[in-house]
Design a protein around this motif. Sequence first.
Motif, PDB file in Angstrom:
ATOM      1  N   MET A  37       0.832  -1.207   0.000  1.00 10.16           N
ATOM      2  CA  MET A  37       0.000   0.000   0.000  1.00 10.16           C
ATOM      3  C   MET A  37       0.867   1.256   0.000  1.00 10.16           C
ATOM      4  O   MET A  37       0.592   2.221  -0.714  1.00 10.16           O
ATOM      5  N   GLN A  38       1.897   1.240   0.801  1.00 10.68           N
ATOM      6  CA  GLN A  38       2.800   2.398   0.866  1.00 10.68           C
ATOM      7  C   GLN A  38       3.493   2.619  -0.475  1.00 10.68           C
ATOM      8  O   GLN A  38       3.639   3.758  -0.937  1.00 10.68           O
ATOM      9  N   LEU A  39       3.905   1.531  -1.122  1.00 11.32           N
ATOM     10  CA  LEU A  39       4.580   1.652  -2.410  1.00 11.32           C
ATOM     11  C   LEU A  39       3.655   2.176  -3.496  1.00 11.32           C
ATOM     12  O   LEU A  39       4.074   2.956  -4.360  1.00 11.32           O
ATOM     13  N   THR A  40       2.401   1.747  -3.486  1.00  9.23           N
ATOM     14  CA  THR A  40       1.474   2.260  -4.498  1.00  9.23           C
ATOM     15  C   THR A  40       1.311   3.775  -4.352  1.00  9.23           C
ATOM     16  O   THR A  40       1.220   4.498  -5.346  1.00  9.23           O
ATOM     17  N   GLU A  41       1.312   4.264  -3.116  1.00  5.98           N
ATOM     18  CA  GLU A  41       1.179   5.701  -2.887  1.00  5.98           C
ATOM     19  C   GLU A  41       2.443   6.440  -3.310  1.00  5.98           C
ATOM     20  O   GLU A  41       2.382   7.496  -3.950  1.00  5.98           O
ATOM     21  N   GLU A  42       3.604   5.915  -2.942  1.00  4.05           N
ATOM     22  CA  GLU A  42       4.862   6.582  -3.271  1.00  4.05           C
ATOM     23  C   GLU A  42       5.102   6.627  -4.783  1.00  4.05           C
ATOM     24  O   GLU A  42       5.583   7.633  -5.328  1.00  4.05           O
ATOM     25  N   LEU A  43       4.787   5.524  -5.446  1.00 10.36           N
ATOM     26  CA  LEU A  43       5.034   5.432  -6.881  1.00 10.36           C
ATOM     27  C   LEU A  43       3.907   6.035  -7.713  1.00 10.36           C
ATOM     28  O   LEU A  43       4.084   6.311  -8.890  1.00 10.36           O
ATOM     29  N   GLY A  44       2.753   6.180  -7.096  1.00  5.37           N
ATOM     30  CA  GLY A  44       1.609   6.711  -7.821  1.00  5.37           C
ATOM     31  C   GLY A  44       1.038   5.730  -8.819  1.00  5.37           C
ATOM     32  O   GLY A  44       0.649   6.112  -9.935  1.00  5.37           O
ATOM     33  N   VAL A  45       0.999   4.441  -8.439  1.00  7.56           N
ATOM     34  CA  VAL A  45       0.488   3.398  -9.331  1.00  7.56           C
ATOM     35  C   VAL A  45      -0.537   2.551  -8.583  1.00  7.56           C
ATOM     36  O   VAL A  45      -0.676   2.640  -7.367  1.00  7.56           O
ATOM     37  N   SER A  46      -1.235   1.706  -9.338  1.00  5.70           N
ATOM     38  CA  SER A  46      -2.203   0.804  -8.727  1.00  5.70           C
ATOM     39  C   SER A  46      -1.496  -0.475  -8.262  1.00  5.70           C
ATOM     40  O   SER A  46      -0.327  -0.711  -8.584  1.00  5.70           O
ATOM     41  N   ARG A  47      -2.213  -1.334  -7.554  1.00  4.42           N
ATOM     42  CA  ARG A  47      -1.604  -2.542  -7.020  1.00  4.42           C
ATOM     43  C   ARG A  47      -1.329  -3.584  -8.103  1.00  4.42           C
ATOM     44  O   ARG A  47      -0.408  -4.391  -7.955  1.00  4.42           O
ATOM     45  N   THR A  48      -2.078  -3.553  -9.209  1.00  2.93           N
ATOM     46  CA  THR A  48      -1.890  -4.576 -10.245  1.00  2.93           C
ATOM     47  C   THR A  48      -0.505  -4.508 -10.888  1.00  2.93           C
ATOM     48  O   THR A  48       0.220  -5.522 -10.897  1.00  2.93           O
ATOM     49  N   PRO A  49      -0.061  -3.356 -11.423  1.00  2.00           N
ATOM     50  CA  PRO A  49       1.295  -3.315 -12.002  1.00  2.00           C
ATOM     51  C   PRO A  49       2.380  -3.503 -10.949  1.00  2.00           C
ATOM     52  O   PRO A  49       3.453  -4.046 -11.244  1.00  2.00           O
ATOM     53  N   LEU A  50       2.108  -3.072  -9.720  1.00  2.32           N
ATOM     54  CA  LEU A  50       3.085  -3.268  -8.650  1.00  2.32           C
ATOM     55  C   LEU A  50       3.303  -4.760  -8.406  1.00  2.32           C
ATOM     56  O   LEU A  50       4.438  -5.230  -8.311  1.00  2.32           O
ATOM     57  N   ARG A  51       2.204  -5.500  -8.313  1.00  6.44           N
ATOM     58  CA  ARG A  51       2.325  -6.929  -8.046  1.00  6.44           C
ATOM     59  C   ARG A  51       2.969  -7.673  -9.202  1.00  6.44           C
ATOM     60  O   ARG A  51       3.691  -8.663  -8.989  1.00  6.44           O
ATOM     61  N   GLU A  52       2.740  -7.204 -10.417  1.00  3.71           N
ATOM     62  CA  GLU A  52       3.409  -7.804 -11.569  1.00  3.71           C
ATOM     63  C   GLU A  52       4.921  -7.581 -11.471  1.00  3.71           C
ATOM     64  O   GLU A  52       5.716  -8.466 -11.789  1.00  3.71           O
ATOM     65  N   ALA A  53       5.308  -6.395 -11.027  1.00  2.00           N
ATOM     66  CA  ALA A  53       6.733  -6.101 -10.855  1.00  2.00           C
ATOM     67  C   ALA A  53       7.336  -6.979  -9.766  1.00  2.00           C
ATOM     68  O   ALA A  53       8.467  -7.469  -9.896  1.00  2.00           O
ATOM     69  N   LEU A  54       6.596  -7.198  -8.694  1.00  4.04           N
ATOM     70  CA  LEU A  54       7.100  -8.035  -7.612  1.00  4.04           C
ATOM     71  C   LEU A  54       7.309  -9.471  -8.069  1.00  4.04           C
ATOM     72  O   LEU A  54       8.247 -10.146  -7.637  1.00  4.04           O
ATOM     73  N   LYS A  55       6.453  -9.942  -8.970  1.00  2.00           N
ATOM     74  CA  LYS A  55       6.618 -11.290  -9.519  1.00  2.00           C
ATOM     75  C   LYS A  55       7.913 -11.396 -10.321  1.00  2.00           C
ATOM     76  O   LYS A  55       8.629 -12.399 -10.248  1.00  2.00           O
ATOM     77  N   VAL A  56       8.215 -10.355 -11.098  1.00  2.00           N
ATOM     78  CA  VAL A  56       9.452 -10.347 -11.878  1.00  2.00           C
ATOM     79  C   VAL A  56      10.655 -10.344 -10.946  1.00  2.00           C
ATOM     80  O   VAL A  56      11.630 -11.080 -11.160  1.00  2.00           O
ATOM     81  N   LEU A  57      10.606  -9.545  -9.904  1.00  2.00           N
ATOM     82  CA  LEU A  57      11.714  -9.467  -8.951  1.00  2.00           C
ATOM     83  C   LEU A  57      11.881 -10.777  -8.188  1.00  2.00           C
ATOM     84  O   LEU A  57      12.987 -11.136  -7.796  1.00  2.00           O
ATOM     85  N   SER A  58      10.783 -11.485  -8.009  1.00  2.00           N
ATOM     86  CA  SER A  58      10.872 -12.815  -7.407  1.00  2.00           C
ATOM     87  C   SER A  58      11.581 -13.770  -8.357  1.00  2.00           C
ATOM     88  O   SER A  58      12.436 -14.564  -7.940  1.00  2.00           O
ATOM     89  N   ALA A  59      11.245 -13.689  -9.650  1.00  2.00           N
ATOM     90  CA  ALA A  59      11.900 -14.541 -10.646  1.00  2.00           C
ATOM     91  C   ALA A  59      13.392 -14.210 -10.756  1.00  2.00           C
ATOM     92  O   ALA A  59      14.213 -15.087 -11.048  1.00  2.00           O
TER      93      ALA A  59
END
Length: 234
Positions: A37-59
């Motif tokens: 939630m904090q990251l979505t506010e700081e970056l100014g994005v929704s949770r969907t693209p954020l979670r997609e990015a987290l999946k890539v970083l996990s890979a």
Amino acid sequence: MKARKIVRRSLHEEILEQIREMIVEGRWGPREILPEMQLTEELGVSRTPLREALKVLSAEGLLEVRPRSGAQIRVLSPEETRALFEAAGMIESSSARLAVDRATPAQIARIEELHRKMLVAYEKGRRADYFDLNQRIHMAIVGAAGNDVLSELHAGLLMRMRRVRFACTNRAEDWDLAIEEHADMLKALKDKNADQLASQLDHHMEKGWQRVRDFVRDEYEQSQNSAVGSSALE
């Protein structure tokens, strides 16, 4: 590192780059869960693209994504870290022999330019820039081998090692040594001395492992102890 609003390039690339930098530069501790939630506010994005990015970083090996828990900073064991350094070293030393034969004048000039920029970052004490340029030089040497498979494998290994390597770039004597070693690598490449370049890259990677070894061991043991303590409280 404080996040900045997403304003340029693709949304996906910007989110990935910023969170990757935050992880590498130590914004969150070992096994700490990223605050979505904090990251979505700081970056100014929704949770969907954020979670997609987290999946890539996990890979990429920087995060672990767990159901119902979220994404947390991945902690490397000493054994895994040692294996990563060995594998990266083998790729670099093998690529060195190919690079000596295949590197174009433009590729050598690019490596020289990266080295000059790294010297500037070194002289000005810009740690993040120095580290990034250091990594790019290694990738450029492997790239000069002209083997895309080796380059892809090498980039993946460096990504998984990136957080612990950055954490251990805070000693001036290590910067001094790395600068000297990189200068020797560049000379060997320009002189087309395959044996010398391969030997230097192998030695450089072994020294890198020695620099991170104690940090990795201590971090892993602390994270294991914390995990046991948390389980006992549940």
